[in-house]
Design an enzyme around this catalytic site. Structure first.
Site, PDB file in Angstrom:
ATOM      1  N   GLY A  68       0.821  -1.213   0.000  1.00 34.32           N
ATOM      2  CA  GLY A  68       0.000   0.000   0.000  1.00 34.32           C
ATOM      3  C   GLY A  68       0.852   1.259   0.000  1.00 34.32           C
TER       4      GLY A  68
ATOM      5  N   VAL B 234       9.045   8.360   1.296  1.00 38.62           N
ATOM      6  CA  VAL B 234       9.698   9.481   0.603  1.00 38.62           C
ATOM      7  C   VAL B 234       9.243   9.405  -0.852  1.00 38.62           C
ATOM      8  CG1 VAL B 234      11.739   9.867   2.035  1.00 38.62           C
ATOM      9  CG2 VAL B 234      11.732   8.009   0.374  1.00 38.62           C
TER      10      VAL B 234
ATOM     11  N   THR C 165      12.428   9.944 -11.023  1.00 34.62           N
ATOM     12  CA  THR C 165      11.802   9.190 -12.108  1.00 34.62           C
ATOM     13  C   THR C 165      11.003   7.966 -11.656  1.00 34.62           C
ATOM     14  OG1 THR C 165      13.948   8.123 -12.290  1.00 34.62           O
ATOM     15  CG2 THR C 165      13.428   9.799 -13.939  1.00 34.62           C
TER      16      THR C 165
ATOM     17  N   LEU D  56       9.259  -0.140  -6.165  1.00 41.06           N
ATOM     18  CA  LEU D  56      10.611  -0.448  -5.700  1.00 41.06           C
ATOM     19  C   LEU D  56      10.939  -1.933  -5.839  1.00 41.06           C
ATOM     20  CD1 LEU D  56      10.632   1.840  -2.519  1.00 41.06           C
ATOM     21  CD2 LEU D  56      11.655   2.314  -4.750  1.00 41.06           C
TER      22      LEU D  56
ATOM     23  N   VAL E  27       1.698 -10.993   4.418  1.00 41.09           N
ATOM     24  CA  VAL E  27       1.955 -12.254   3.714  1.00 41.09           C
ATOM     25  C   VAL E  27       2.979 -13.046   4.523  1.00 41.09           C
ATOM     26  CG1 VAL E  27       2.839 -13.313   1.587  1.00 41.09           C
ATOM     27  CG2 VAL E  27       1.550 -11.155   1.472  1.00 41.09           C
TER      28      VAL E  27
ATOM     29  N   ILE F 291       4.603  -3.442   8.510  1.00 44.83           N
ATOM     30  CA  ILE F 291       5.706  -3.015   7.629  1.00 44.83           C
ATOM     31  C   ILE F 291       5.285  -1.706   6.971  1.00 44.83           C
ATOM     32  CG2 ILE F 291       7.159  -3.667   5.656  1.00 44.83           C
ATOM     33  CD1 ILE F 291       6.210  -6.611   6.236  1.00 44.83           C
TER      34      ILE F 291
ATOM     35  N   LYS G  94       6.271  22.157 -10.086  1.00 45.71           N
ATOM     36  CA  LYS G  94       7.713  21.975 -10.283  1.00 45.71           C
ATOM     37  C   LYS G  94       8.049  22.342 -11.726  1.00 45.71           C
ATOM     38  CE  LYS G  94      11.063  18.142 -10.409  1.00 45.71           C
ATOM     39  NZ  LYS G  94      11.275  16.710 -10.100  1.00 45.71           N
TER      40      LYS G  94
ATOM     41  N   SER H 232       0.637  -4.542   4.877  1.00 46.29           N
ATOM     42  CA  SER H 232       0.922  -4.974   6.242  1.00 46.29           C
ATOM     43  C   SER H 232       0.902  -3.775   7.174  1.00 46.29           C
ATOM     44  CB  SER H 232       2.303  -5.633   6.268  1.00 46.29           C
ATOM     45  OG  SER H 232       2.703  -5.804   7.590  1.00 46.29           O
TER      46      SER H 232
ATOM     47  N   PRO I 147      15.258  22.232 -16.900  1.00 47.26           N
ATOM     48  CA  PRO I 147      13.859  22.669 -16.836  1.00 47.26           C
ATOM     49  C   PRO I 147      12.953  21.740 -17.632  1.00 47.26           C
ATOM     50  CG  PRO I 147      15.018  23.888 -18.534  1.00 47.26           C
ATOM     51  CD  PRO I 147      15.991  22.880 -17.999  1.00 47.26           C
TER      52      PRO I 147
HETATM   53  C1  FAD Z   1      15.528   8.348  -0.766  1.00 51.37           C
HETATM   54  C2  FAD Z   1      14.455   8.176  -1.787  1.00 51.37           C
HETATM   55  C3  FAD Z   1      13.968   9.284  -2.468  1.00 51.37           C
HETATM   56  C4  FAD Z   1      12.982   9.133  -3.449  1.00 51.37           C
HETATM   57  N1  FAD Z   1      12.567  10.218  -4.155  1.00 51.37           N
HETATM   58  C5  FAD Z   1      11.684  10.049  -5.162  1.00 51.37           C
HETATM   59  C6  FAD Z   1      11.232  11.146  -5.925  1.00 51.37           C
HETATM   60  O1  FAD Z   1      11.574  12.299  -5.694  1.00 51.37           O
HETATM   61  N2  FAD Z   1      10.369  10.899  -6.936  1.00 51.37           N
HETATM   62  C7  FAD Z   1       9.916   9.650  -7.233  1.00 51.37           C
HETATM   63  O2  FAD Z   1       9.160   9.481  -8.192  1.00 51.37           O
HETATM   64  N3  FAD Z   1      10.294   8.608  -6.477  1.00 51.37           N
HETATM   65  C8  FAD Z   1      11.163   8.772  -5.479  1.00 51.37           C
HETATM   66  N4  FAD Z   1      11.524   7.700  -4.720  1.00 51.37           N
HETATM   67  C9  FAD Z   1      10.911   6.408  -4.974  1.00 51.37           C
HETATM   68  C10 FAD Z   1       9.521   6.351  -4.354  1.00 51.37           C
HETATM   69  O3  FAD Z   1       9.598   6.668  -2.984  1.00 51.37           O
HETATM   70  C11 FAD Z   1       8.905   4.978  -4.549  1.00 51.37           C
HETATM   71  O4  FAD Z   1       9.032   4.598  -5.883  1.00 51.37           O
HETATM   72  C12 FAD Z   1       7.457   4.992  -4.185  1.00 51.37           C
HETATM   73  O5  FAD Z   1       7.268   5.498  -2.909  1.00 51.37           O
HETATM   74  C13 FAD Z   1       6.860   3.617  -4.304  1.00 51.37           C
HETATM   75  O6  FAD Z   1       7.286   2.776  -3.260  1.00 51.37           O
HETATM   76  P1  FAD Z   1       6.614   1.350  -3.201  1.00 51.37           P
HETATM   77  O7  FAD Z   1       5.153   1.526  -3.137  1.00 51.37           O
HETATM   78  O8  FAD Z   1       7.164   0.515  -4.286  1.00 51.37           O
HETATM   79  O9  FAD Z   1       7.159   0.727  -1.835  1.00 51.37           O
HETATM   80  P2  FAD Z   1       6.843   1.082  -0.294  1.00 51.37           P
HETATM   81  O10 FAD Z   1       6.439   2.474  -0.095  1.00 51.37           O
HETATM   82  O11 FAD Z   1       8.043   0.590   0.463  1.00 51.37           O
HETATM   83  O12 FAD Z   1       5.588   0.161   0.084  1.00 51.37           O
HETATM   84  C14 FAD Z   1       5.730  -1.227   0.352  1.00 51.37           C
HETATM   85  C15 FAD Z   1       4.398  -1.783   0.810  1.00 51.37           C
HETATM   86  O13 FAD Z   1       4.499  -3.206   0.843  1.00 51.37           O
HETATM   87  C16 FAD Z   1       3.871  -3.690   2.006  1.00 51.37           C
HETATM   88  N5  FAD Z   1       4.467  -4.972   2.383  1.00 51.37           N
HETATM   89  C17 FAD Z   1       5.762  -5.309   2.456  1.00 51.37           C
HETATM   90  N6  FAD Z   1       5.896  -6.588   2.875  1.00 51.37           N
HETATM   91  C18 FAD Z   1       4.633  -7.084   3.045  1.00 51.37           C
HETATM   92  C19 FAD Z   1       4.102  -8.315   3.475  1.00 51.37           C
HETATM   93  N7  FAD Z   1       4.889  -9.352   3.838  1.00 51.37           N
HETATM   94  N8  FAD Z   1       2.764  -8.443   3.549  1.00 51.37           N
HETATM   95  C20 FAD Z   1       1.923  -7.420   3.227  1.00 51.37           C
HETATM   96  N9  FAD Z   1       2.383  -6.227   2.810  1.00 51.37           N
HETATM   97  C21 FAD Z   1       3.724  -6.060   2.738  1.00 51.37           C
HETATM   98  C22 FAD Z   1       4.133  -2.616   3.065  1.00 51.37           C
HETATM   99  O14 FAD Z   1       3.196  -2.695   4.116  1.00 51.37           O
HETATM  100  C23 FAD Z   1       3.963  -1.344   2.199  1.00 51.37           C
HETATM  101  O15 FAD Z   1       2.589  -1.004   2.196  1.00 51.37           O
HETATM  102  C24 FAD Z   1      12.478   7.848  -3.716  1.00 51.37           C
HETATM  103  C25 FAD Z   1      12.945   6.736  -3.016  1.00 51.37           C
HETATM  104  C26 FAD Z   1      13.934   6.891  -2.059  1.00 51.37           C
HETATM  105  C27 FAD Z   1      14.441   5.679  -1.327  1.00 51.37           C
END
Ligand code: FAD
Length: 508
Positions: free
Chosen positions: A14, A49, A352, A341, A191, A44, A80, A41, A100
């Protein structure tokens, strides 16, 4: 062969990736009877960010029919106009530059940069810092919004392109609310185990609650751990460590000055062992130091970041994050699609990640529909997504290769290594040798994720020019536009735009 859209989709995660995917899939396939459940979860957390976007995010909201006035105030979002890069180059006149977003208006003044840069690459002292030549750079310098004030005549205002800054937690909450309106079900559970079938598909998930969850299609949006794609299916991760050294980040928020207008650009300032983002929201700044653990410890990096932020960071808590930089080989494997990610991450220098999430889901929908909802286009999909990751990587690696800092091993190592793609090596070579740069860019076609002005901004902006330059001739001086002249022309145009805070108020 399957002839209908998947009827049951389960999304694990989520974070922004999970909720963006849930919205896009529900919007597209709910009329096909698709049921979507998102499970996250409560133990977790999300990464929390990711507060800057590229212009592509505009299409996301447009496709979902969500107005800026609906989502932006709810997410403390701002406009932006681009990214400013102070401290990456030590070349006189190029100590900072701007990447830009490009506008129709740039066809006039902006194209002068291409002419000047070509001359300078070939040894003549024409002025070629992109921050002087593009309207979005001037908008950002003056803290303007990318919108014209109402005109006295009926002429439509020219289009200007832009992206957003936003609070990632609030964006997640907003997208969750919208997804529920589209019928997406939400469950809190973790999970515990993933069971595979004989074909290698995910058969079902066993949850901590004891529930068994089945679906035709599983989306892995579980973040860096890649719970389904890596851990369960065994998909290998291709690290980019040999050319993108940064693997850590520290985030510290700071206050906005209420007396001043809100900046309309991200600032990415190079420090000794990495770089710091500063992202202006309507409520605060998000700041973060992206650095390499091979060159600085978390304590050293935090000290450096706090020194950089000064009083603004007093009493503000720091969050330390690890980053897994690279990508999987197969983003779509069996009945699992990795998004966010879990599928890969290129460090956030050009913000990006959300763009790659959106591209991946959009392309997945296209390929599924084009193949009557079969898996026949899986290989094609994976090839194209990998090409996109590599395209973004080349552009980001370019920043490090072109730096001219001498104050740390980090910057010297980033410049010295030769682990760059043939494509990037060729682009740099043609630029350095004064060759036909336009033809070189065209030759790479859609494998280049960044368009011509972006490459000019990077190479010219870093001051990548010969050291010995002959002065302009009298004729050239008369014909060419200097940086001052370009900026004067743009300053005039920019008076016709809204102030940033002023425009944000109109959205409320
Ligand atoms: C330092 C940093 C700066 C960033 N800056 C930018 C930016 O400026 N622009 C941009 O586009 N992107 C940026 N990003 C990337 C961006 O933050 C991510 O791409 C975006 O937030 C998506 O994350 P996610 O949903 O893939 O993972 P997460 O936010 O980590 O979500 C993971 C989810 O999986 C769930 N989960 C994990 N394990 C289980 C399990 N066993 N059972 C059930 N659920 C589980 C967790 O509960 C959580 O809900 C940045 C990343 C970092 C690290």
């Amino acid at each position: 062969m399957q002839h209908q859209a998947p009827q049951e989709i389960v999304i694990i995660g989520g974070g922004t990736a999970g909720w963006m995917a849930a919205n896009l899939l529900a919007h597209q396939w709910r009329s096909h009877g698709t049921q979507i459940m998102l499970i996250e979860s409560s133990d977790i957390g999300i990464i929390g960010v990711g507060e800057g976007s590229t212009p592509y995010l505009r299409q996301f909201f447009h496709r979902l029919g969500i107005q800026e006035s609906e989502w932006m105030p709810a997410c403390n979002a701002t406009y932006k106009c681009g990214i400013r890069f102070p401290g990456w180059s030590t070349q006189p006149g190029y100590e900072q530059y701007v990447h830009p977003f490009f506008n129709q208006e740039d066809l006039k003044v902006g194209s002068e940069l291409f002419t000047n840069a070509r001359l300078r690459r070939r040894g003549t002292a024409a002025q070629a810092n992109p921050q002087d030549f593009f309207i979005a750079a001037e908008l950002a310098r003056q803290r303007k919004a990318p919108f014209y004030l109402p005109r006295s005549d009926d002429r439509p205002a020219p289009a200007t392109d832009y992206a957003y800054h936003f609070d990632s937690g609030l964006l997640g909450a907003f997208l969750k609310g919208h997804a529920s309106k589209l019928g997406v079900r939400h469950r809190l559970d973790t999970v515990a185990r993933v069971e595979l079938s004989e074909t290698g598909d995910i058969a079902h998930l066993l949850m901590h609650s004891g529930a068994i969850v089945k679906a035709e299609l599983f989306l892995d949006c579980s973040g860096f751990k890649g719970l389904l794609i890596n851990e369960a299916l065994g998909e290998p991760f291709v690290s980019f460590k040999d050319n993108l050294f940064n693997d850590r980040a520290i985030a510290i928020p700071s206050s906005l000055n209420e007396e001043e207008d809100i900046p309309s650009e991200t600032t990415s300032t190079a420090l000794r062992n990495g770089w710091v983002w500063q992202i202006p929201l309507s409520s605060r700044y998000g700041n973060g130091y992206v650095y390499a653990s091979d060159f600085a410890s978390p304590e050293k990096a935090e000290t450096e970041l706090r020194q950089h932020l000064g009083a603004a960071a007093h009493n503000k808590e720091a969050r330390h994050l690890k980053m897994r930089v690279g990508r999987v080989e197969q983003h779509w494997r069996n009945n699992c699609l990795a998004i966010g990610l879990s599928q890969g991450f290129i460090e956030p220098l050009e913000a990006t990640a959300l763009m790659l999430i959106q591209f991946s889901v959009d392309l997945f929908i296209d390929q599924m529909e084009a193949s009557q909802f079969s898996r026949s286009r899986q290989a094609q999909f994976n090839r194209r997504i990998n090409q996109m990751f590599e395209g973004v990587r080349d552009y980001v690696v370019g920043h490090y290769q072109l730096n001219t800092r001498h104050d740390s091993d980090y910057w010297r190592a980033n410049r010295a290594h030769r682990h760059i793609s043939d494509r990037l090596a060729s682009i740099l070579e043609v630029w350095d040798q004064g060759g036909d740069f336009e033809a070189e860019l065209t030759r790479h076609g859609e494998a280049l994720m960044y368009i011509r002005p972006s490459w000019y901004c990077l190479l010219a902006g870093m001051g990548r020019f010969p050291a010995d330059l002959k002065p302009l001739s009298t004729e050239q001086r008369a014909e060419l536009m200097s940086g001052e002249q370009a900026r004067a022309a743009l300053t005039d145009t920019v008076t016709q735009f809204y102030g940033h805070r002023q425009y944000l108020q109109l959205l409320k």
